[in-house]
Design a protein around this motif. Structure first.
Motif, PDB file in Angstrom:
ATOM      1  N   ARG A 149       0.823  -1.208   0.000  1.00 39.69           N
ATOM      2  CA  ARG A 149       0.000   0.000   0.000  1.00 39.69           C
ATOM      3  C   ARG A 149       0.855   1.253   0.000  1.00 39.69           C
TER       4      ARG A 149
ATOM      5  N   ARG B 171       3.903   1.558  -1.125  1.00 39.65           N
ATOM      6  CA  ARG B 171       4.532   1.713  -2.437  1.00 39.65           C
ATOM      7  C   ARG B 171       3.548   2.299  -3.451  1.00 39.65           C
ATOM      8  N   GLU B 172       2.308   1.825  -3.393  1.00 39.09           N
ATOM      9  CA  GLU B 172       1.295   2.351  -4.309  1.00 39.09           C
ATOM     10  C   GLU B 172       1.033   3.831  -4.051  1.00 39.09           C
ATOM     11  N   GLU B 173       0.981   4.205  -2.777  1.00 37.02           N
ATOM     12  CA  GLU B 173       0.759   5.613  -2.448  1.00 37.02           C
ATOM     13  C   GLU B 173       1.932   6.470  -2.915  1.00 37.02           C
TER      14      GLU B 173
END
Length: 473
Positions: free
Chosen positions: A107, A109-111
């Motif tokens: 999460r 990394r995605e943000e």
């Protein structure tokens, strides 16, 4: 609870030794639980133990630690992970500490990737426009420094949270609100209000976008003040053109026509003294020259202010026009040798008056600049879809450095190469410029070839159907 989905659970003894872990935590470690249980944390999780130790100490003292973010190398391959950690004393207290871990690495990394994407998008938009803003139902979420300055604000925070419509001029608020509510993506124009009250015309284009993980709208803004000023200047020039052509033209022509009529009457008067005949003739020649200059000035004004000469196309036979031009020139210059060559289909749709003017200009130019012994030839040749006109004077030369500026306005040249000046002395230097404008108005082109022993050729190419610009004078 010990096997709650998404949570890794472990029991750590008072001596920081790992006593038990659930299946998910063993999976995160990347090795069976038996290989970690019974070992000190510094041995089982060497990359994570330094960050966990303070939290475990707080839990052992009786504090309930809730969802602290911890980062470190974790697992068999030492992958960097970002974990949310909660810890609480076990019961009884001597049993140690119960630790809950959730892996948030994916999460986060995605943000981070989303933030990088948003920053990249901002950079692209900021380069391609004068400013941009993110909004949700008309409320500013983010605004670029460029747009803030355009509104007279030097801190973007002053605008965050305000309604976009507040920055729009009152007369544009209804269409602007409608465009935002309907999600219009085509560019539209409004006026925004500067902090000092000035209205600034802008063009706006909106697109769907993501801002901090939610769907919003992104609007790019361009300052079109310069374009609007140019349009206003063009409108003023058009108004001036109408005034100039409608008022100045007749004011110049009417007295000149009166003068020409009086000169003609004097020339045919039965009692004209012989001593005055020559003087009256010179006055008539001067009046005709002034008339040509007036026509050239009006044509120049039309070409410059209207973007081209107006045409009145009709069915034309260029061979017949060429014969008339050469007949008039032979009568005016009986001592010069003039030759006309016509071939092919010479019928088409053109402005006959303008093409007569073009051919007469080129023939007159050759007569003026060429030596009195040279032969001026006009050749008109028709092909399937076009017609070519050539005016050739073998005794005239144009230096190569003058080719590029030969058709520029107000370029005056004296007779060259021993030229007699027996043609039309173009006092304004506009004749070749206007000839080029006539060719362009018909969708054609004009060029010059000069050098060697062949003299000078002016070549005009015309499509068989010309005169797309139709307007009155």
């Amino acid at each position: 609870m010990l096997n709650a989905p998404g949570w890794g659970v472990a029991l750590v003894g008072a001596d920081s030794r790992l006593l038990w872990m659930n299946d998910l935590l063993a999976s995160l470690c990347g090795r069976p639980a038996a290989l970690s249980v019974g070992r000190l944390l510094t041995e089982a999780w060497p990359g994570l133990a330094p960050s966990l130790a303070p939290l475990l100490g707080r839990a052992q003292s009786g504090e309930r630690v809730a969802e602290e973010l911890v980062s470190g190398r974790f697992g068999e391959v030492g992958t960097l992970r970002h974990l949310t950690v909660s810890a609480m004393p076990a019961a009884p207290a001597s049993a140690g500490v119960l630790v809950l871990l959730r892996d948030n690495s994916a999460r986060l990394r995605e943000e981070a990737a989303l933030r990088a994407s948003e920053e990249h998008m901002r950079s692209i938009v900021e380069i391609s426009c004068d400013g941009y803003f993110f909004h949700d139902r008309g409320q500013f979420l983010d605004i670029s420094p460029g747009l803030a300055r355009l509104l007279g604000h030097y801190e973007t925070a002053e605008l965050i949270g305000r309604n976009v419509i507040e920055c729009v001029a009152p007369e544009f608020r209804v269409p602007a609100r409608d465009a935002m509510e309907r999600g219009v993506e085509a560019p539209y124009e409004v006026a925004i209000v500067h902090r000092d009250g000035r209205r600034i015309p802008v063009e706006v284009m909106g697109r769907p976008a993501t801002f901090q993980g939610r769907a919003v709208r992104l609007a790019a803004v361009w300052d079109v003040s310069s374009r609007k000023s140019a349009e206003e200047r063009l409108a003023r020039m058009e108004h001036f053109r109408e005034q100039f052509l409608g008022v100045v033209g007749p004011d110049l022509k009417i007295p000149l026509q009166t003068l020409q009529r009086d000169v003609l009457a004097l020339q045919h008067a039965p009692q004209m003294p012989e001593a005055l005949t020559e003087q009256v003739g010179r006055v008539g020649q001067g009046a005709r020259r002034v008339e040509r200059m007036i026509h050239q000035l009006l044509d120049f004004t039309r070409a410059r202010l209207s973007g081209g000469l107006p045409l009145h196309p009709g069915s034309v036979h260029l061979g017949q026009l060429a014969e008339q031009v050469m007949a008039d020139r032979r009568q005016a210059h009986p001592s010069r040798e003039l030759r006309l060559v016509v071939s092919g289909d010479l019928k088409g749709t053109w402005d006959g008056g303008r093409l007569t003017q073009l051919m007469d200009t080129l023939v007159g130019n050759a007569l003026y600049h060429g030596p009195p012994t040279s032969t001026v030839a006009l050749q008109v040749q028709g092909s399937a879809d076009s017609v070519t006109l050539q005016v050739h004077d073998p005794g005239c030369r144009v230096s190569p450095e003058n080719h590029a500026t030969l058709f520029e306005p107000f370029r005056r040249c004296p007779p060259a190469n021993g030229g007699s000046g027996g043609g039309d002395a173009d006092g304004l230097g506009l004749s070749l410029y206007i000839a080029r404008q006539i060719a362009l108005a018909h969708g054609g082109r004009i060029s010059v070839e000069s050098g060697g022993t062949d003299g000078t050729r002016f070549i005009v190419w015309l499509p068989r159907t010309g005169g797309s610009q139709q307007s009155g004078s």
